[in-house]
Write an enzyme that holds these catalytic residues in place. Structure first.
Site, PDB file in Angstrom:
ATOM      1  CB  SER A 114      -0.931   0.008   1.220  1.00 52.16           C
ATOM      2  OG  SER A 114      -0.186  -0.071   2.423  1.00 52.16           O
ATOM      3  N   GLY A 115       2.006   1.180  -0.655  1.00 52.62           N
ATOM      4  CA  GLY A 115       2.801   2.388  -0.870  1.00 52.62           C
ATOM      5  C   GLY A 115       2.187   3.210  -1.987  1.00 52.62           C
ATOM      6  CE  LYS A 173      13.181   2.858 -14.021  1.00 51.70           C
ATOM      7  NZ  LYS A 173      12.561   3.653 -12.927  1.00 51.70           N
TER       8      LYS A 173
END
Length: 335
Positions: free
Chosen positions: A9-10, A188
């Site tokens: 639940s970030g 990246k």
């Protein structure tokens, strides 16, 4: 309508849950932390990570892992360091053939395993999909048009994710090259850290453009050696994700790099942000470059700055005076 269980639940987990609910799916949002569940239930908002984005009452917020048992799609939205432990919790919960889509972009911490490999080890009975691409949670949660890639060895599973999640605000492409998609998303972050360092040092657009371009070359060079397809790195999970992560202030990797470029010690800079995947990815990429005997000068200099306290100015100078070479490479043009 599909039943979707979002685990984590970030910012990303909350964003994908809000988006899926907005488009008619039955969504549950799980957290391992009971206190976080209580706060989200009370406020219907992640005040720290996604302020102003309301979580509809129709999203079920829970700390019961069994919410994933009967889901049509399970989405892992935990940081890379928590992927194995979360997948392990699901071992006796998920049935054979369940589809698990992973959102984290990185490697297993202090190692070189891709996260899809970690999930497959813990959950041999499921079909693993990777979702990647230029997709800040802050924008997805607000319905800003976004495009991503759904990648898997199992094309039926990748297409299922596409069918469930694709909507007018969230376009999903399928790609069979799960190795390339994962590596593009993980590596990246290293270049984004370096781009942030350049910004913190007050360098210009020329420098950042060169860094991003040559960084993509390094990513592709390693990826092809590891079995990825070259064209993947010219797509959303390659150059697309690289652009957004190196240029946006939503990027925690870039923001951490800016602090380092301004002289903040590495550990302090990383500690100020909740998740800086590029820090751990640099360690993993260094190991992979040695394992596959791939030259990755930007990654090497980032490693020296992050783990050996090399002065970023000296790292930049060393990159600029490397021996002469050609821009075009066999590994980039043709596998």
């Amino acid at each position: 309508m599909a039943r979707i269980a979002v685990l984590g639940s970030g910012s990303w987990g909350t964003a994908i849950a809000v988006m899926a609910d907005r488009h008619g799916h039955q969504v549950s949002l799980w957290s391992v932390f009971p206190e976080e569940v209580d706060c989200l239930r009370r406020d219907r908002e992640h005040k720290k990570l996604l302020p102003g984005v309301m979580i509809p009452d129709s999203v079920r917020i829970t700390n019961d892992i069994h919410t994933a048992a009967d889901a049509d799609l399970v989405i892992l939205a935990v940081p890379s360091f928590a992927v194995r432990s979360t997948a392990s919790m699901l071992r006796k919960v998920l049935p054979d053939g369940a589809v698990v889509a992973n959102l984290a972009k990185g490697f297993e911490q202090d190692g070189t395993k891709r996260l899809s490999q970690v999930i497959a080890e813990e959950l041999p009975q499921v079909r693993v999909v990777v979702i990647s691409g230029p997709s800040h949670a802050e924008e997805v949660s607000r319905g800003i048009p976004t495009t991503v890639v759904s990648a898997s060895h199992d094309q039926e599973a990748a297409t299922l994710v596409q069918d469930i999640l694709m909507n007018p605000d969230f376009r999903v492409y399928v790609n069979p090259d799960i190795v390339g998609v994962e590596l593009g998303g993980a590596l990246k972050n290293i270049v984004a850290l370096a781009a942030g360092i350049c910004d913190g040092m007050g360098l210009g657009d020329n420098t950042k453009a060169a860094l991003m371009t040559r960084g993509l070359t390094e990513i592709a060079r390693l990826g092809v050696k590891m079995g990825a397809q070259t064209e993947t790195f010219a797509g959303l999970s390659g150059i697309g994700d690289l652009i957004v992560t190196c240029t946006s202030m939503h990027s925690r990797n870039r923001r951490a790099g800016i602090l380092m470029g301004q002289g903040v010690p590495t550990k302090e800079a990383v500690g100020r942000l909740s998740t800086v995947e590029g820090y751990h990815a640099t360690y993993s990429a260094k190991l992979l470059s040695e394992q596959y005997q791939v030259v990755m000068p930007i990654t090497e200099e980032c490693y020296q700055v992050l783990f050996n306290n090399k002065d970023p100015q000296k790292a930049l100078a060393d990159l600029m005076v490397r021996p002469k070479c050609s821009e075009t490479e066999h590994t980039w043009l043709d596998k």
